[in-house]
Scaffold this motif. Structure first.
Motif, PDB file in Angstrom:
ATOM      1  N   VAL A 171       0.876  -1.231  -0.012  1.00 61.63           N
ATOM      2  CA  VAL A 171      -0.108  -0.100  -0.261  1.00 61.63           C
ATOM      3  C   VAL A 171       0.990   1.328  -0.057  1.00 61.63           C
ATOM      4  CG1 VAL A 171      -1.590   1.494   1.417  1.00 61.63           C
ATOM      5  CG2 VAL A 171      -1.915  -1.210   1.086  1.00 61.63           C
ATOM      6  N   LYS A 172       1.922   1.003   0.941  1.00 57.24           N
ATOM      7  CA  LYS A 172       2.677   2.433   0.998  1.00 57.24           C
ATOM      8  C   LYS A 172       3.576   2.799  -0.446  1.00 57.24           C
ATOM      9  CE  LYS A 172       6.340   4.666   3.773  1.00 57.24           C
ATOM     10  NZ  LYS A 172       6.971   4.656   5.098  1.00 57.24           N
ATOM     11  N   ARG A 173       3.961   1.469  -0.915  1.00 57.59           N
ATOM     12  CA  ARG A 173       4.585   1.772  -2.162  1.00 57.59           C
ATOM     13  C   ARG A 173       3.750   2.321  -3.352  1.00 57.59           C
ATOM     14  NH1 ARG A 173       5.639  -3.257  -2.921  1.00 57.59           N
ATOM     15  NH2 ARG A 173       7.350  -3.235  -1.617  1.00 57.59           N
ATOM     16  N   VAL A 174       2.470   1.835  -3.481  1.00 57.63           N
ATOM     17  CA  VAL A 174       1.412   2.276  -4.301  1.00 57.63           C
ATOM     18  C   VAL A 174       1.245   3.737  -4.066  1.00 57.63           C
ATOM     19  CG1 VAL A 174      -0.935   2.202  -5.262  1.00 57.63           C
ATOM     20  CG2 VAL A 174       0.678   0.004  -5.107  1.00 57.63           C
ATOM     21  N   LEU A 175       0.937   3.962  -3.058  1.00 53.39           N
ATOM     22  CA  LEU A 175       0.445   5.518  -2.471  1.00 53.39           C
ATOM     23  C   LEU A 175       1.750   6.404  -2.872  1.00 53.39           C
ATOM     24  CD1 LEU A 175      -1.698   7.137  -1.459  1.00 53.39           C
ATOM     25  CD2 LEU A 175      -0.822   6.927   0.747  1.00 53.39           C
ATOM     26  N   THR A 176       2.708   5.907  -2.664  1.00 49.80           N
ATOM     27  CA  THR A 176       4.136   6.839  -2.860  1.00 49.80           C
ATOM     28  C   THR A 176       4.123   7.103  -4.500  1.00 49.80           C
ATOM     29  OG1 THR A 176       5.227   6.056  -0.797  1.00 49.80           O
ATOM     30  CG2 THR A 176       6.705   7.237  -2.756  1.00 49.80           C
ATOM     31  N   ALA A 177       3.550   6.130  -5.060  1.00 44.85           N
ATOM     32  CA  ALA A 177       4.058   6.241  -6.524  1.00 44.85           C
ATOM     33  C   ALA A 177       3.044   7.045  -7.193  1.00 44.85           C
ATOM     34  CB  ALA A 177       4.024   4.818  -7.266  1.00 44.85           C
ATOM     35  N   ILE A 178       1.844   6.886  -6.718  1.00 44.74           N
ATOM     36  CA  ILE A 178       0.681   7.712  -7.447  1.00 44.74           C
ATOM     37  C   ILE A 178       0.504   9.082  -6.680  1.00 44.74           C
ATOM     38  CG2 ILE A 178      -0.739   5.550  -7.954  1.00 44.74           C
ATOM     39  CD1 ILE A 178      -2.462   6.419  -5.225  1.00 44.74           C
ATOM     40  N   THR A 179       1.015   9.523  -5.880  1.00 43.00           N
ATOM     41  CA  THR A 179       1.249  10.726  -5.215  1.00 43.00           C
ATOM     42  C   THR A 179       2.503  11.554  -5.777  1.00 43.00           C
ATOM     43  OG1 THR A 179       2.083  10.144  -3.200  1.00 43.00           O
ATOM     44  CG2 THR A 179      -0.483  10.281  -3.367  1.00 43.00           C
ATOM     45  N   HIS A 180       3.309  10.958  -6.539  1.00 46.26           N
ATOM     46  CA  HIS A 180       4.480  11.731  -6.811  1.00 46.26           C
ATOM     47  C   HIS A 180       4.214  12.838  -7.931  1.00 46.26           C
ATOM     48  CE1 HIS A 180       8.596  12.391  -8.872  1.00 46.26           C
ATOM     49  NE2 HIS A 180       8.922  11.697  -7.910  1.00 46.26           N
ATOM     50  N   PRO A 181       4.724  13.980  -7.415  1.00 46.54           N
ATOM     51  CA  PRO A 181       4.372  15.314  -7.968  1.00 46.54           C
ATOM     52  C   PRO A 181       4.569  15.031  -9.648  1.00 46.54           C
ATOM     53  CG  PRO A 181       5.739  15.625  -6.274  1.00 46.54           C
ATOM     54  CD  PRO A 181       5.617  14.282  -6.276  1.00 46.54           C
ATOM     55  N   MET A 182       5.538  14.488 -10.110  1.00 47.36           N
ATOM     56  CA  MET A 182       5.571  14.486 -11.548  1.00 47.36           C
ATOM     57  C   MET A 182       4.586  13.814 -12.121  1.00 47.36           C
ATOM     58  SD  MET A 182       8.231  16.263 -12.445  1.00 47.36           S
ATOM     59  CE  MET A 182       8.315  15.999 -14.086  1.00 47.36           C
ATOM     60  N   ILE A 183       3.945  12.709 -11.603  1.00 42.04           N
ATOM     61  CA  ILE A 183       2.772  12.162 -11.861  1.00 42.04           C
ATOM     62  C   ILE A 183       1.509  12.893 -12.025  1.00 42.04           C
ATOM     63  CG2 ILE A 183       1.278   9.951 -11.595  1.00 42.04           C
ATOM     64  CD1 ILE A 183       3.937   8.470 -11.052  1.00 42.04           C
ATOM     65  N   THR A 184       1.374  13.466 -10.555  1.00 40.30           N
ATOM     66  CA  THR A 184      -0.142  14.236 -10.232  1.00 40.30           C
ATOM     67  C   THR A 184      -0.301  15.510 -10.927  1.00 40.30           C
ATOM     68  OG1 THR A 184       1.083  15.297  -8.365  1.00 40.30           O
ATOM     69  CG2 THR A 184      -0.089  13.218  -7.818  1.00 40.30           C
ATOM     70  N   VAL A 185       0.912  16.089 -11.343  1.00 47.44           N
ATOM     71  CA  VAL A 185       0.836  17.403 -12.082  1.00 47.44           C
ATOM     72  C   VAL A 185       0.132  17.178 -13.385  1.00 47.44           C
ATOM     73  CG1 VAL A 185       3.174  17.368 -13.060  1.00 47.44           C
ATOM     74  CG2 VAL A 185       2.034  19.554 -12.769  1.00 47.44           C
ATOM     75  N   PHE A 186       0.574  16.045 -13.918  1.00 44.68           N
ATOM     76  CA  PHE A 186       0.022  15.682 -15.541  1.00 44.68           C
ATOM     77  C   PHE A 186      -1.372  14.908 -15.349  1.00 44.68           C
ATOM     78  CE2 PHE A 186       4.668  16.236 -16.291  1.00 44.68           C
ATOM     79  CZ  PHE A 186       4.265  17.097 -17.379  1.00 44.68           C
ATOM     80  N   MET A 187      -1.586  13.924 -14.494  1.00 39.02           N
ATOM     81  CA  MET A 187      -2.620  12.887 -14.568  1.00 39.02           C
ATOM     82  C   MET A 187      -3.944  13.745 -14.436  1.00 39.02           C
ATOM     83  SD  MET A 187      -3.287  10.010 -11.705  1.00 39.02           S
ATOM     84  CE  MET A 187      -3.050  10.734 -10.208  1.00 39.02           C
ATOM     85  N   PHE A 188      -4.061  14.891 -13.432  1.00 40.78           N
ATOM     86  CA  PHE A 188      -5.117  15.371 -13.350  1.00 40.78           C
ATOM     87  C   PHE A 188      -5.512  16.506 -14.597  1.00 40.78           C
ATOM     88  CE2 PHE A 188      -7.470  19.524 -12.461  1.00 40.78           C
ATOM     89  CZ  PHE A 188      -8.666  19.214 -12.183  1.00 40.78           C
ATOM     90  N   ASN A 189      -4.402  17.147 -15.067  1.00 38.47           N
ATOM     91  CA  ASN A 189      -4.685  18.027 -15.862  1.00 38.47           C
ATOM     92  C   ASN A 189      -4.790  17.274 -17.366  1.00 38.47           C
ATOM     93  OD1 ASN A 189      -4.224  20.830 -14.878  1.00 38.47           O
ATOM     94  ND2 ASN A 189      -2.307  19.636 -14.299  1.00 38.47           N
ATOM     95  N   ILE A 190      -4.245  16.318 -17.663  1.00 37.80           N
ATOM     96  CA  ILE A 190      -4.552  15.540 -18.985  1.00 37.80           C
ATOM     97  C   ILE A 190      -6.014  15.131 -18.922  1.00 37.80           C
ATOM     98  CG2 ILE A 190      -4.203  13.259 -20.130  1.00 37.80           C
ATOM     99  CD1 ILE A 190      -1.143  13.748 -19.445  1.00 37.80           C
ATOM    100  N   LEU A 191      -6.468  14.294 -17.913  1.00 42.24           N
ATOM    101  CA  LEU A 191      -7.879  14.059 -17.686  1.00 42.24           C
ATOM    102  C   LEU A 191      -8.779  15.298 -17.954  1.00 42.24           C
ATOM    103  CD1 LEU A 191      -7.972  11.488 -14.824  1.00 42.24           C
ATOM    104  CD2 LEU A 191      -8.674  10.952 -17.173  1.00 42.24           C
ATOM    105  N   PHE A 192      -8.500  16.261 -17.182  1.00 43.20           N
ATOM    106  CA  PHE A 192      -9.319  17.205 -17.298  1.00 43.20           C
ATOM    107  C   PHE A 192      -9.390  18.142 -18.635  1.00 43.20           C
ATOM    108  CE2 PHE A 192     -10.291  21.955 -16.835  1.00 43.20           C
ATOM    109  CZ  PHE A 192     -11.498  21.956 -16.040  1.00 43.20           C
ATOM    110  N   SER A 193      -8.288  18.315 -19.426  1.00 41.20           N
ATOM    111  CA  SER A 193      -8.248  18.812 -20.650  1.00 41.20           C
ATOM    112  C   SER A 193      -8.885  17.700 -21.576  1.00 41.20           C
ATOM    113  CB  SER A 193      -6.840  19.216 -21.236  1.00 41.20           C
ATOM    114  OG  SER A 193      -6.207  20.032 -20.168  1.00 41.20           O
ATOM    115  N   PHE A 194      -8.516  16.622 -21.649  1.00 41.60           N
ATOM    116  CA  PHE A 194      -9.079  15.528 -22.464  1.00 41.60           C
ATOM    117  C   PHE A 194     -10.586  15.597 -22.409  1.00 41.60           C
ATOM    118  CE2 PHE A 194     -10.057  10.949 -23.570  1.00 41.60           C
ATOM    119  CZ  PHE A 194      -9.593  11.119 -25.052  1.00 41.60           C
TER     120      PHE A 194
END
Length: 298
Positions: free
Chosen positions: A113-136
């Motif tokens: 769980v900690k490994r997954v949470l650490t991965a999906i909250t990495h700033p380089m991932i989160t900065v693109f994940m939301f904005n891509i979904l929102f823009s798309f």
């Protein structure tokens, strides 16, 4: 009344969403209140301000995706963009502020769980994940498809909500140790989010015609409306001649442009508040560190 007088209590307030919101609020209050020490041995009391922040965020999300603002968002594109701002830019950080780290720590007992949470909250991932979904989502073909297909609509909106929480996590994280960012990096991160969301707003503001069928084509509008109010599409078209045009205070293109402006302005205000929060937190800590330094004597 912006046309809301034509709809029932159930249409306006979505009883299922209301009951679910109340249940979440009651469970949350129980976890941070009377059951805190029984369920979380190493917990500390949560301030009233943080509890209120979570409840306000929960209420804001309900109003945007289950209450009257959600219904208005099916009638006017400008209201839809207001709902999007409330649901994904305002509600998540308010709720994250109210979630203590000790409430999440027990999840780390489960392997991975900690490994997954650490991965999906990495700033380089989160900065693109939301904005891509929102823009798309705001590409006309995608938007109209999502709005007129119930299951896809629910899945996509849940994905955007999840991405929004992850996007705000590096700024107001309940567990800062997962990704400890300096205040300077946090401000750069917020600025990057503001830049990445701009193209979607520009597409809407500067379009020279209406681009979304669900706010211009009566049949597409009636199909989308059929998922959030009682009555079928044919009945809606008979009751409201012209479909969405029946409710618009402005022309279709002007309402669309207003929606883009609302989104951009509210985004600037929200990110501006986040920048101020980070800066003054930084300033307060630095000043506190300076005060701890003992003065030297000759």
């Amino acid at each position: 009344m912006l046309g809301l007088q034509y709809f029932s209590f159930s249409d306006l307030w979505s009883p299922f969403s209301l009951i679910l919101t109340i249940i979440i609020a009651v469970v949350y209050l129980g976890l941070v209140g009377p059951y805190r020490t029984k369920l979380f041995a190493e917990s500390t009391p949560l301030s009233i301000g943080r509890i209120i922040s979570f409840l306000i965020g929960l209420f804001v999300y309900y109003m945007a995706q289950g209450g009257p603002v959600s219904l208005l968002g099916h009638l006017m594109f400008s209201a839809h963009m207001t709902a999007m701002t409330l649901a994904y830019l305002i509600a998540p950080p308010l709720m994250l502020i109210g979630i203590p780290g000790w409430m999440i720590q027990p999840l780390f007992r489960f392997r991975g769980v900690k490994r997954v949470l650490t991965a999906i909250t990495h700033p380089m991932i989160t900065v693109f994940m939301f904005n891509i979904l929102f823009s798309f989502y705001h590409m006309p073909m995608v938007h109209d498809y999502v709005m007129t297909h119930f299951t896809v609509h629910n899945v996509y909106f849940f994905a955007m909500l999840f991405a929004a929480f992850m996007m705000w996590w590096p700024i107001v994280s309940p567990l800062p140790e997962l990704h400890s960012m300096s205040e300077l990096k946090k401000m750069a991160y917020i600025f990057a989010n503001g830049v990445l969301i701009t193209p979607a707003c520009a597409l809407i503001i500067f379009a020279d015609t209406t681009v979304y069928a669900t706010y211009s084509d009566p049949e597409a509008w009636a199909k989308a409306m059929g998922y959030c109010v009682s009555g079928n599409a044919e009945a809606l078209l008979q009751q409201f001649a012209g479909g969405p045009q029946y409710f618009l205070l402005l022309g279709g293109q002007e309402d669309q442009q207003l929606g883009g402006v609302i989104m951009k302005v509210m985004q600037e205000i929200t990110y501006g508040a986040a920048l101020a929060y980070v800066f003054f937190t930084w300033y307060g800590r630095e000043r506190g560190d300076d005060n701890e330094i003992e003065p030297t004597t000759a």
